[in-house]
Write a protein that holds these residues in place. Structure first.
Motif, PDB file in Angstrom:
ATOM      1  N   UNK A 199     -25.542 -77.502  11.884  1.00 56.48           N
ATOM      2  CA  UNK A 199     -26.468 -76.591  12.496  1.00 56.48           C
ATOM      3  C   UNK A 199     -25.926 -75.038  12.666  1.00 56.48           C
ATOM      4  N   UNK A 200     -25.082 -74.626  11.688  1.00 53.17           N
ATOM      5  CA  UNK A 200     -24.473 -73.339  11.538  1.00 53.17           C
ATOM      6  C   UNK A 200     -23.288 -73.068  12.315  1.00 53.17           C
ATOM      7  N   UNK A 201     -22.513 -73.750  12.716  1.00 55.08           N
ATOM      8  CA  UNK A 201     -21.270 -73.472  13.341  1.00 55.08           C
ATOM      9  C   UNK A 201     -20.272 -72.854  12.193  1.00 55.08           C
ATOM     10  N   UNK A 202     -19.542 -71.801  12.980  1.00 55.55           N
ATOM     11  CA  UNK A 202     -18.495 -71.090  11.902  1.00 55.55           C
ATOM     12  C   UNK A 202     -17.386 -72.130  11.641  1.00 55.55           C
ATOM     13  N   UNK A 203     -16.919 -72.654  10.602  1.00 58.73           N
ATOM     14  CA  UNK A 203     -16.014 -73.433  10.496  1.00 58.73           C
ATOM     15  C   UNK A 203     -14.597 -72.890  10.643  1.00 58.73           C
ATOM     16  N   UNK A 204     -14.507 -71.391  10.366  1.00 54.01           N
ATOM     17  CA  UNK A 204     -13.177 -70.743  10.562  1.00 54.01           C
ATOM     18  C   UNK A 204     -13.276 -69.787  11.846  1.00 54.01           C
ATOM     19  N   UNK A 205     -13.907 -70.149  12.665  1.00 50.85           N
ATOM     20  CA  UNK A 205     -13.859 -69.424  13.890  1.00 50.85           C
ATOM     21  C   UNK A 205     -12.737 -69.253  14.572  1.00 50.85           C
ATOM     22  N   UNK A 206     -12.000 -68.170  15.081  1.00 46.43           N
ATOM     23  CA  UNK A 206     -10.943 -67.898  15.671  1.00 46.43           C
ATOM     24  C   UNK A 206     -11.113 -67.881  17.367  1.00 46.43           C
ATOM     25  N   UNK A 207     -10.266 -68.488  17.958  1.00 46.63           N
ATOM     26  CA  UNK A 207     -10.203 -68.304  19.558  1.00 46.63           C
ATOM     27  C   UNK A 207     -10.001 -66.979  20.093  1.00 46.63           C
ATOM     28  N   UNK A 208      -9.362 -66.227  18.918  1.00 44.50           N
ATOM     29  CA  UNK A 208      -8.912 -64.722  19.564  1.00 44.50           C
ATOM     30  C   UNK A 208     -10.000 -63.849  19.463  1.00 44.50           C
ATOM     31  N   UNK A 261      -8.251 -71.954  15.137  1.00 41.71           N
ATOM     32  CA  UNK A 261      -9.396 -72.518  14.393  1.00 41.71           C
ATOM     33  C   UNK A 261      -9.671 -73.931  14.718  1.00 41.71           C
ATOM     34  N   UNK A 262     -11.119 -74.486  14.676  1.00 46.02           N
ATOM     35  CA  UNK A 262     -11.013 -75.679  14.764  1.00 46.02           C
ATOM     36  C   UNK A 262     -10.283 -76.662  13.988  1.00 46.02           C
ATOM     37  N   UNK A 263      -9.637 -76.100  12.917  1.00 46.86           N
ATOM     38  CA  UNK A 263      -8.979 -77.147  11.994  1.00 46.86           C
ATOM     39  C   UNK A 263      -7.458 -77.214  12.705  1.00 46.86           C
ATOM     40  N   UNK A 264      -6.973 -76.180  13.215  1.00 45.67           N
ATOM     41  CA  UNK A 264      -5.702 -76.168  13.996  1.00 45.67           C
ATOM     42  C   UNK A 264      -5.793 -77.170  15.298  1.00 45.67           C
ATOM     43  N   UNK A 265      -6.982 -77.103  16.050  1.00 46.57           N
ATOM     44  CA  UNK A 265      -7.145 -78.117  17.172  1.00 46.57           C
ATOM     45  C   UNK A 265      -7.128 -79.618  16.603  1.00 46.57           C
ATOM     46  N   UNK A 266      -7.953 -79.682  15.634  1.00 50.41           N
ATOM     47  CA  UNK A 266      -8.262 -81.013  15.076  1.00 50.41           C
ATOM     48  C   UNK A 266      -6.549 -81.544  14.697  1.00 50.41           C
ATOM     49  N   UNK A 267      -6.046 -80.669  13.968  1.00 48.08           N
ATOM     50  CA  UNK A 267      -4.471 -80.983  13.652  1.00 48.08           C
ATOM     51  C   UNK A 267      -3.698 -81.324  14.727  1.00 48.08           C
ATOM     52  N   UNK A 268      -3.971 -80.696  15.897  1.00 52.74           N
ATOM     53  CA  UNK A 268      -3.187 -80.936  17.074  1.00 52.74           C
ATOM     54  C   UNK A 268      -3.499 -82.351  17.554  1.00 52.74           C
ATOM     55  N   UNK A 269      -5.052 -82.465  17.642  1.00 55.46           N
ATOM     56  CA  UNK A 269      -5.206 -84.018  18.268  1.00 55.46           C
ATOM     57  C   UNK A 269      -5.176 -85.119  17.194  1.00 55.46           C
ATOM     58  N   UNK A 270      -4.930 -84.762  16.153  1.00 58.99           N
ATOM     59  CA  UNK A 270      -4.582 -85.620  15.087  1.00 58.99           C
ATOM     60  C   UNK A 270      -5.977 -86.680  14.506  1.00 58.99           C
ATOM     61  N   UNK A 271      -7.117 -86.054  14.761  1.00 61.83           N
ATOM     62  CA  UNK A 271      -8.158 -86.617  14.336  1.00 61.83           C
ATOM     63  C   UNK A 271      -8.447 -86.712  12.959  1.00 61.83           C
ATOM     64  N   UNK A 272      -8.359 -87.642  12.089  1.00 68.75           N
ATOM     65  CA  UNK A 272      -8.461 -87.483  10.772  1.00 68.75           C
ATOM     66  C   UNK A 272     -10.107 -87.232  10.402  1.00 68.75           C
ATOM     67  N   UNK A 273     -10.950 -88.074  11.195  1.00 67.62           N
ATOM     68  CA  UNK A 273     -12.389 -87.775  10.690  1.00 67.62           C
ATOM     69  C   UNK A 273     -12.462 -86.157  11.017  1.00 67.62           C
ATOM     70  N   UNK A 274     -12.390 -85.439  12.106  1.00 62.74           N
ATOM     71  CA  UNK A 274     -12.456 -84.158  12.232  1.00 62.74           C
ATOM     72  C   UNK A 274     -11.930 -83.298  11.324  1.00 62.74           C
ATOM     73  N   UNK A 275     -10.557 -83.919  10.619  1.00 62.14           N
ATOM     74  CA  UNK A 275     -10.124 -83.041   9.680  1.00 62.14           C
ATOM     75  C   UNK A 275     -10.838 -82.914   8.358  1.00 62.14           C
TER      76      UNK A 275
END
Length: 443
Positions: A180-189, A197-211
């Motif tokens: 739907x157009x979400x920015x994949x590299x959006x930063x919480x800063x 970034x969402x990738x940082x949070x997916x790595x923290x949660x260990x979700x392989x499917x999200x990664x």
């Protein structure tokens, strides 16, 4: 007076309990005697009957309350609307009813500064998420705020719905938001300061499917958070070995959903499914090579009849369809609508993945057909066409088609003939498909 107040509170509690349990007969009986009770709330949380019905999925009671022209955006103690509570608890029928009644999708609560979209993504209710996104297209939000801005709206902590979905291990919601157009590299800063970034949070949660989803949409493995860490370091810290192996900058780059495809008008939904499947298959091959020799294994997806039909590349299917004239390996499943040339999904995706999307480039040129060099305006699922009445002879049809494709696009075909099987290329080297000017030996 104290006794009268106590009786009133008990009476209201009985009414709120009837709403919570969906006791419609009791609800109607009390409402008929005391219509103003709809405007009362619970003492502490200030929950209205509409909040309670929405949170518990009592669609009959909720519809009856809305029939009384009650404000669908009434606020509780935390300035949360009934739509937020319905999305939070995954009550899709109540979400749809509230949206039909004109409930606002752009309202922030005072607890976390979140909207109904944040709550649907956080709790992983993909059906509610899709309903809210669909409604946002037809509400004043799209005109005043802009739909893309709404999809990437931040809460009080700077997190977008995509951040929350990745953090909570919700791959279905991650896919819907990215589509739907979400920015994949959006930063919480904010204000130029780094953040997660969402990738940082997916790595923290260990979700392989999200990664997987985030990498396939172009997430940057080298982007750093406020602590200066890349996602690979975050995955190692929380002991998610498989995610760390895929996020390691030294490993092959994943294949990315090509940006040019986003500019193709009216991308056929069935064709898009085939292209997405080809992309994930290529990245699965890459993952297998990365994890070879590592003490981590990928979870095997449960087989289904549809998956078996897709994986089975037997001679029966090849005999009934045309082989792709680029790789001579896969069956043609994608067709360029204007010129009618056909390719397999893997080669179509490779054609649009010549160069990794450049985030600084505002506009990308549309891909062109490798046979006739015309711009690809629309892709559809390929249909087998008979030539000269030879529908019953697939081998002759393939030969005629192959020779016709060679003759029509001989000059442009040289740049693509060396691609070979897209799946084989997906797991080697940098993961990037060779540019048209590069020379790659045909496997």
């Amino acid at each position: 007076m104290g006794q009268g107040l106590s009786c009133r509170v008990t009476h209201e509690n009985g009414f709120f309990q009837a709403v919570q349990m969906g006791d419609f007969d009791t609800f109607e009986a009390v409402l008929e005697r005391e219509p103003e009770i709809l405007h009362r709330t619970t003492l502490y949380d200030r929950l209205s009957p509409l909040h309670i019905a929405a949170a518990n999925g009592r669609i009959q009671v909720l519809s009856r309350i809305l029939d009384e022209s009650l404000n669908p955006d009434v606020l509780n103690r935390h300035r949360q609307t009934p739509l937020m509570l319905a999305a939070m608890h995954g009550k899709i029928s109540c979400v749809q009813k509230l949206l039909q009644a004109g409930a606002k999708v752009l309202t922030f609560d005072s607890l976390h500064g979140r909207t109904c979209l944040h709550y649907a993504a956080y709790y992983g209710h993909s059906d509610c998420l899709q309903a809210i996104l669909s409604a946002a297209h037809s509400t004043p939000v799209a005109d005043s705020w802009g739909f893309a801005r709404f999809v990437n709206i931040k809460d009080g902590n700077g997190a977008t719905p995509l951040h929350l979905a990745a953090r909570q291990r919700r791959p279905d919601c991650v896919h819907i938001l990215l589509d739907s157009g979400a920015l994949v590299c959006a930063s919480t800063g904010g204000y130029g300061s780094p953040g997660s970034t969402p990738l940082h949070l997916a790595a923290r949660g260990g979700s392989l499917d999200c990664v997987r989803e985030l990498l396939a949409w172009g997430a940057d493995r080298l982007q750093r958070d406020s602590a200066g860490r890349i996602p690979y370091i975050v995955a190692l810290k929380y002991k998610h070995g498989t995610c760390a192996a895929l996020l390691n900058p030294a490993s092959a780059e994943p294949l990315v959903w090509p940006s040019p495809l986003k500019f193709i008008t009216e991308l056929n939904p069935e064709a898009k499914v085939l292209l997405e499947r080809a992309l994930m298959e290529a990245n699965r091959a890459r993952e297998k090579e990365i994890l070879e020799g590592v003490n981590y294994s990928l979870p095997s997806p449960s087989p289904s009849s549809s998956d078996d039909a897709d994986v089975d590349d037997g001679t029966d299917e090849a005999n009934d369809s045309e082989l792709c004239c680029i790789c001579f390996d896969q069956v043609c499943t994608i067709q360029v609508q204007d010129c009618g040339h056909q390719m397999c999904a893997h080669c179509t995706l490779a054609l649009c993945c010549h160069n990794k999307p450049n985030p600084t480039t505002a506009c990308l040129t549309a891909p062109v057909c490798p046979f006739c060099r015309s711009n690809i305006a629309q892709l559809v699922v390929a249909k087998l066409k008979s030539e000269d009445g030879e529908k019953d002879n697939p081998s002759k049809l393939r030969k005629a088609r192959r020779s016709r494709n060679f003759s029509e696009g001989s000059s442009s075909f040289k740049g693509l003939s060396a691609m070979g099987s897209f799946g084989k290329m997906g797991g080697r080297g940098s993961g990037r498909i060779a540019d048209s000017g590069e020379c790659v030996d045909k496997p």
